[in-house]
Scaffold this active site. Structure first.
Site, PDB file in Angstrom:
ATOM      1  N   SER A  56      62.835  11.471  11.059  1.00 41.28           N
ATOM      2  CA  SER A  56      62.684  12.370  12.235  1.00 41.28           C
ATOM      3  C   SER A  56      61.835  12.220  13.165  1.00 41.28           C
ATOM      4  CB  SER A  56      62.315  13.779  11.577  1.00 41.28           C
ATOM      5  OG  SER A  56      61.931  14.439  12.341  1.00 41.28           O
TER       6      SER A  56
ATOM      7  N   GLY B 180      73.717  21.697   3.578  1.00 48.47           N
ATOM      8  CA  GLY B 180      72.991  21.964   5.139  1.00 48.47           C
ATOM      9  C   GLY B 180      73.987  21.665   6.350  1.00 48.47           C
TER      10      GLY B 180
ATOM     11  N   LEU C 251      70.001  13.400   2.882  1.00 52.48           N
ATOM     12  CA  LEU C 251      69.796  14.339   4.103  1.00 52.48           C
ATOM     13  C   LEU C 251      69.081  15.491   3.497  1.00 52.48           C
ATOM     14  CD1 LEU C 251      73.361  14.396   5.913  1.00 52.48           C
ATOM     15  CD2 LEU C 251      71.513  12.871   5.953  1.00 52.48           C
ATOM     16  N   ALA C 252      68.796  15.801   2.110  1.00 54.25           N
ATOM     17  CA  ALA C 252      68.009  16.745   1.660  1.00 54.25           C
ATOM     18  C   ALA C 252      66.584  16.797   2.091  1.00 54.25           C
ATOM     19  CB  ALA C 252      68.478  16.582   0.076  1.00 54.25           C
TER      20      ALA C 252
ATOM     21  N   TYR D 190      55.516  18.592   7.282  1.00 60.57           N
ATOM     22  CA  TYR D 190      56.893  18.069   7.035  1.00 60.57           C
ATOM     23  C   TYR D 190      56.686  16.801   7.763  1.00 60.57           C
ATOM     24  CZ  TYR D 190      61.447  17.338   8.998  1.00 60.57           C
ATOM     25  OH  TYR D 190      62.589  16.826   9.236  1.00 60.57           O
TER      26      TYR D 190
ATOM     27  N   GLU E  68      60.207  13.980  14.623  1.00 59.57           N
ATOM     28  CA  GLU E  68      58.869  14.854  14.283  1.00 59.57           C
ATOM     29  C   GLU E  68      57.671  13.854  13.678  1.00 59.57           C
ATOM     30  OE1 GLU E  68      58.645  18.314  14.776  1.00 59.57           O
ATOM     31  OE2 GLU E  68      56.682  18.662  13.888  1.00 59.57           O
TER      32      GLU E  68
ATOM     33  N   LEU F  47      66.093  17.375  -5.713  1.00 59.02           N
ATOM     34  CA  LEU F  47      65.384  16.165  -5.333  1.00 59.02           C
ATOM     35  C   LEU F  47      64.003  16.053  -6.022  1.00 59.02           C
ATOM     36  CD1 LEU F  47      65.468  14.965  -1.628  1.00 59.02           C
ATOM     37  CD2 LEU F  47      66.779  14.175  -3.535  1.00 59.02           C
TER      38      LEU F  47
HETATM   39  P1  NAP Z   1      69.125  21.647   6.598  1.00 59.21           P
HETATM   40  O1  NAP Z   1      70.367  22.522   7.208  1.00 59.21           O
HETATM   41  O2  NAP Z   1      67.823  22.539   6.412  1.00 59.21           O
HETATM   42  O3  NAP Z   1      69.801  21.215   5.153  1.00 59.21           O
HETATM   43  C1  NAP Z   1      68.808  20.716   3.971  1.00 59.21           C
HETATM   44  C2  NAP Z   1      69.564  20.519   2.833  1.00 59.21           C
HETATM   45  O4  NAP Z   1      68.577  20.123   1.947  1.00 59.21           O
HETATM   46  C3  NAP Z   1      70.441  21.697   2.370  1.00 59.21           C
HETATM   47  O5  NAP Z   1      71.544  21.244   1.882  1.00 59.21           O
HETATM   48  C4  NAP Z   1      69.458  22.107   1.249  1.00 59.21           C
HETATM   49  O6  NAP Z   1      69.946  22.602   0.136  1.00 59.21           O
HETATM   50  C5  NAP Z   1      68.841  20.541   0.574  1.00 59.21           C
HETATM   51  N1  NAP Z   1      67.810  20.816  -0.080  1.00 59.21           N
HETATM   52  C6  NAP Z   1      66.696  21.349   0.050  1.00 59.21           C
HETATM   53  N2  NAP Z   1      65.445  21.120  -0.979  1.00 59.21           N
HETATM   54  C7  NAP Z   1      66.334  20.487  -1.843  1.00 59.21           C
HETATM   55  C8  NAP Z   1      66.058  20.086  -3.217  1.00 59.21           C
HETATM   56  N3  NAP Z   1      64.635  20.266  -3.597  1.00 59.21           N
HETATM   57  N4  NAP Z   1      66.978  19.396  -3.767  1.00 59.21           N
HETATM   58  C9  NAP Z   1      68.337  18.972  -3.239  1.00 59.21           C
HETATM   59  N5  NAP Z   1      68.672  19.571  -2.205  1.00 59.21           N
HETATM   60  C10 NAP Z   1      67.465  20.281  -1.440  1.00 59.21           C
HETATM   61  O7  NAP Z   1      68.664  20.464   7.284  1.00 59.21           O
HETATM   62  P2  NAP Z   1      69.793  19.651   8.253  1.00 59.21           P
HETATM   63  O8  NAP Z   1      69.454  20.228   9.715  1.00 59.21           O
HETATM   64  O9  NAP Z   1      71.141  19.527   8.156  1.00 59.21           O
HETATM   65  O10 NAP Z   1      69.157  17.956   8.499  1.00 59.21           O
HETATM   66  C11 NAP Z   1      69.573  17.269   7.673  1.00 59.21           C
HETATM   67  C12 NAP Z   1      68.206  16.085   7.550  1.00 59.21           C
HETATM   68  O11 NAP Z   1      67.977  15.506   8.572  1.00 59.21           O
HETATM   69  C13 NAP Z   1      66.909  16.826   6.774  1.00 59.21           C
HETATM   70  O12 NAP Z   1      66.460  15.721   5.893  1.00 59.21           O
HETATM   71  C14 NAP Z   1      66.057  17.078   7.852  1.00 59.21           C
HETATM   72  O13 NAP Z   1      64.745  16.982   7.622  1.00 59.21           O
HETATM   73  C15 NAP Z   1      66.350  15.744   8.830  1.00 59.21           C
HETATM   74  N6  NAP Z   1      66.409  15.930  10.112  1.00 59.21           N
HETATM   75  C16 NAP Z   1      67.084  16.727  10.736  1.00 59.21           C
HETATM   76  C17 NAP Z   1      67.137  16.991  12.217  1.00 59.21           C
HETATM   77  C18 NAP Z   1      67.890  18.255  12.874  1.00 59.21           C
HETATM   78  O14 NAP Z   1      67.427  18.393  14.266  1.00 59.21           O
HETATM   79  N7  NAP Z   1      68.596  19.003  12.120  1.00 59.21           N
HETATM   80  C19 NAP Z   1      66.405  16.206  13.087  1.00 59.21           C
HETATM   81  C20 NAP Z   1      65.785  14.948  12.357  1.00 59.21           C
HETATM   82  C21 NAP Z   1      65.956  14.862  10.979  1.00 59.21           C
HETATM   83  P3  NAP Z   1      70.305  24.275   0.003  1.00 59.21           P
HETATM   84  O15 NAP Z   1      71.093  24.563   0.749  1.00 59.21           O
HETATM   85  O16 NAP Z   1      70.217  24.430  -1.626  1.00 59.21           O
HETATM   86  O17 NAP Z   1      68.688  24.920   0.559  1.00 59.21           O
HETATM   87  N1  GDD Z   2      61.597  28.151  14.851  1.00 60.62           N
HETATM   88  C1  GDD Z   2      61.184  28.543  15.953  1.00 60.62           C
HETATM   89  N2  GDD Z   2      61.032  29.976  16.262  1.00 60.62           N
HETATM   90  N3  GDD Z   2      60.286  27.583  16.990  1.00 60.62           N
HETATM   91  C2  GDD Z   2      59.922  28.388  17.892  1.00 60.62           C
HETATM   92  C3  GDD Z   2      60.011  29.714  18.060  1.00 60.62           C
HETATM   93  C4  GDD Z   2      60.323  30.626  16.873  1.00 60.62           C
HETATM   94  O1  GDD Z   2      60.484  31.647  17.242  1.00 60.62           O
HETATM   95  N4  GDD Z   2      59.309  29.954  19.363  1.00 60.62           N
HETATM   96  C5  GDD Z   2      58.826  28.657  19.953  1.00 60.62           C
HETATM   97  N5  GDD Z   2      59.415  27.679  19.070  1.00 60.62           N
HETATM   98  C6  GDD Z   2      59.231  26.306  19.304  1.00 60.62           C
HETATM   99  C7  GDD Z   2      58.270  25.503  18.109  1.00 60.62           C
HETATM  100  O2  GDD Z   2      57.140  25.735  18.134  1.00 60.62           O
HETATM  101  C8  GDD Z   2      59.098  23.899  18.231  1.00 60.62           C
HETATM  102  O3  GDD Z   2      57.913  23.365  19.068  1.00 60.62           O
HETATM  103  C9  GDD Z   2      60.242  24.249  18.977  1.00 60.62           C
HETATM  104  O4  GDD Z   2      60.329  25.557  19.349  1.00 60.62           O
HETATM  105  C10 GDD Z   2      61.335  23.819  18.158  1.00 60.62           C
HETATM  106  O5  GDD Z   2      61.286  24.349  16.687  1.00 60.62           O
HETATM  107  P1  GDD Z   2      62.311  24.348  15.496  1.00 60.62           P
HETATM  108  O6  GDD Z   2      63.603  24.574  16.298  1.00 60.62           O
HETATM  109  O7  GDD Z   2      61.782  24.904  14.297  1.00 60.62           O
HETATM  110  O8  GDD Z   2      62.635  22.769  15.187  1.00 60.62           O
HETATM  111  P2  GDD Z   2      61.488  21.773  15.148  1.00 60.62           P
HETATM  112  O9  GDD Z   2      61.403  20.695  16.312  1.00 60.62           O
HETATM  113  O10 GDD Z   2      60.171  22.208  14.943  1.00 60.62           O
HETATM  114  O11 GDD Z   2      62.190  20.829  13.928  1.00 60.62           O
HETATM  115  C11 GDD Z   2      63.461  20.489  13.863  1.00 60.62           C
HETATM  116  O12 GDD Z   2      63.557  19.171  14.592  1.00 60.62           O
HETATM  117  C12 GDD Z   2      63.093  18.134  13.709  1.00 60.62           C
HETATM  118  C13 GDD Z   2      63.286  16.806  14.601  1.00 60.62           C
HETATM  119  O13 GDD Z   2      62.302  16.726  15.829  1.00 60.62           O
HETATM  120  C14 GDD Z   2      63.858  20.330  12.560  1.00 60.62           C
HETATM  121  O14 GDD Z   2      65.225  20.312  12.480  1.00 60.62           O
HETATM  122  C15 GDD Z   2      63.245  19.500  11.739  1.00 60.62           C
HETATM  123  O15 GDD Z   2      63.838  19.159  10.273  1.00 60.62           O
HETATM  124  C16 GDD Z   2      63.502  18.164  12.433  1.00 60.62           C
HETATM  125  O16 GDD Z   2      63.032  17.075  11.865  1.00 60.62           O
END
Ligand code: NAP
Ligand code: GDD
Length: 327
Positions: A125, A13, A80-81, A149, A127, A59
């Site tokens: 998160s 990821g 991180l998965a 989620y 979230e 997982l």
């Molecule tokens: P991401 O790009 O969606 O990556 C998720 C990873 O989890 C991918 O490697 C995916 O593998 C793996 N995965 C999904 N289902 C799985 C399973 N059943 N078993 C093993 N691996 C699995 O997410 P990210 O943005 O890097 O975020 C990393 C972590 O931080 C996540 O837990 C996310 O919820 C959390 N988080 C993210 C943010 C953010 O803004 N990015 C903020 C707060 C928390 P595949 O490639 O095979 O799908």
């Molecule tokens: N994805 C998406 N697509 N979001 C949209 C759109 C659209 O077309 N239009 C508006 N949004 C708004 C969503 O309703 C949300 O309020 C905001 O944009 C951000 O959406 P995402 O980018 O999908 O991220 P997220 O905030 O819901 O979740 C991400 O951040 C979390 C941390 O607060 C993810 O990375 C989660 O895994 C992570 O935990």
């Protein structure tokens, strides 16, 4: 070979790939859990393919986790998965609970059985704050998740706190606010915008269709946030840390800035909205207070909003102008 050993789940990821790069640069031996997919998804790992040890597992499968942890025999585990897309958690709530919630307990059990002194990082998160109780949010803000989620992440967070208290395990939570990059999945709003704007600029599309443009997020840059993860596990005591920029912007502001970077005026004509992108329950606004991470970890995000937008739009312009369609 011979350095400290780290095990990363979610290595394919966005965050996993940046973390693998960071740890390899620091001299770690890095093991990453990879699940079987019909089409392998290794595009984020191009820079680390040679050095990264991949281990099969999922997982949802306890025995694969126990086996992988035994093989990696790590000092540090970064979980991180997750099924990480909020919108999908409404259409696949049980799967999200299995992976993002229960998956954490499975991994904790595997680690506890193998070696209880392993330092464990859980990707919690912002979230979890959901329907926010205070502004900005910090480590003391109550949780009120607004999606399956978010609910699964709250379960995972408390599972980690409980294993820390019950068994004395060195488990830490990073409560991270949104962080983005050119490796962000195309379905997340920032990447949907940077990709869409680049397509419009290159004459490959005419518009982008989005949901709620007034949603407000605290957006940072993913490479800064994997540094926070590493710093968290270097502490002698485990703890929970908010990672955020402290600044929030609307989706509309992100759009405006992205079109500006691409040199496109009158951007409103290129943006449509469709209620199908609205969520059954929305998180309207998130903004974090990273004071504890700054004080204890010495962590501060380097990349701010405008630079983040510039990095993402330029990367998509470059990728698409080379004719590459994938992420
Ligand atoms: P991401 O790009 O969606 O990556 C998720 C990873 O989890 C991918 O490697 C995916 O593998 C793996 N995965 C999904 N289902 C799985 C399973 N059943 N078993 C093993 N691996 C699995 O997410 P990210 O943005 O890097 O975020 C990393 C972590 O931080 C996540 O837990 C996310 O919820 C959390 N988080 C993210 C943010 C953010 O803004 N990015 C903020 C707060 C928390 P595949 O490639 O095979 O799908
Ligand atoms: N994805 C998406 N697509 N979001 C949209 C759109 C659209 O077309 N239009 C508006 N949004 C708004 C969503 O309703 C949300 O309020 C905001 O944009 C951000 O959406 P995402 O980018 O999908 O991220 P997220 O905030 O819901 O979740 C991400 O951040 C979390 C941390 O607060 C993810 O990375 C989660 O895994 C992570 O935990």
């Amino acid at each position: 070979m011979g350095g400290r050993r780290a095990f990363i789940t979610g290595v394919t990821g966005q965050d996993g790939s940046y973390l693998a790069e960071l740890l390899l640069k620091k001299g770690y031996e890095v093991f990453g859990l990879v699940r079987r997919l019909s089409s392998p998804n290794m595009s984020n790992l191009q820079t680390v393919r040679e050095e990264l040890h991949t281990l099969d597992g999922d997982l949802t499968d306890q025995s694969s986790l126990s086996h992988a942890v035994k093989l990696a025999d790590p000092e540090e585990v970064y979980n991180l998965a997750a099924q990480s897309f909020v919108a999908t958690s409404f259409s696949q709530p049980v799967l999200t609970g299995e992976i993002t919630g229960l998956g954490v307990i499975r991994l904790l059990e595997a680690v506890r059985a193998h070696n209880p002194s392993v330092k464990f990082y859980q990707a919690s998160s912002s979230e979890m704050f959901g329907h926010i109780a205070q502004e900005p949010q910090d480590e003391t803000t109550p949780f009120h998740p607004r999606s399956p989620y978010g609910v699964a992440k709250v379960y995972a967070y408390w599972a980690c706190v409980n294993y820390r208290e019950a068994y004395g395990l060195p488990i830490s939570n990073g409560i991270l606010f949104n962080h983005e990059s050119p490796r962000r999945g195309l379905e997340f709003v920032t990447r949907k915008i940077s990709d869409g704007v680049a397509r419009i600029a290159l004459g490959k599309a005419d518009s982008i269709t989005l949901g709620n443009l007034e949603a407000r997020r605290d957006w940072g840059y993913a490479p800064d946030y994997v540094d926070l993860m590493w710093r968290t596990l270097q502490q002698s005591e485990p703890g929970d840390f908010v990672g955020a920029t402290g600044e929030a912007h609307t989706v509309r502001e992100f759009l405006q800035e992205a079109f500006k970077v691409a040199g496109i005026e009158n951007w409103e004509g290129h943006v449509k909205t469709d209620p199908k992108f609205n969520r059954p329950a929305e998180v309207y606004a998130l903004r974090g207070n990273p004071a504890k991470a700054k004080r204890v970890l010495g962590w501060e995000p380097k990349v701010r909003f405008k630079e983040l937008v510039r990095i993402m739009v330029r990367a998509d312009l470059e990728r698409l102008s080379k004719g590459q369609s994938g992420a």
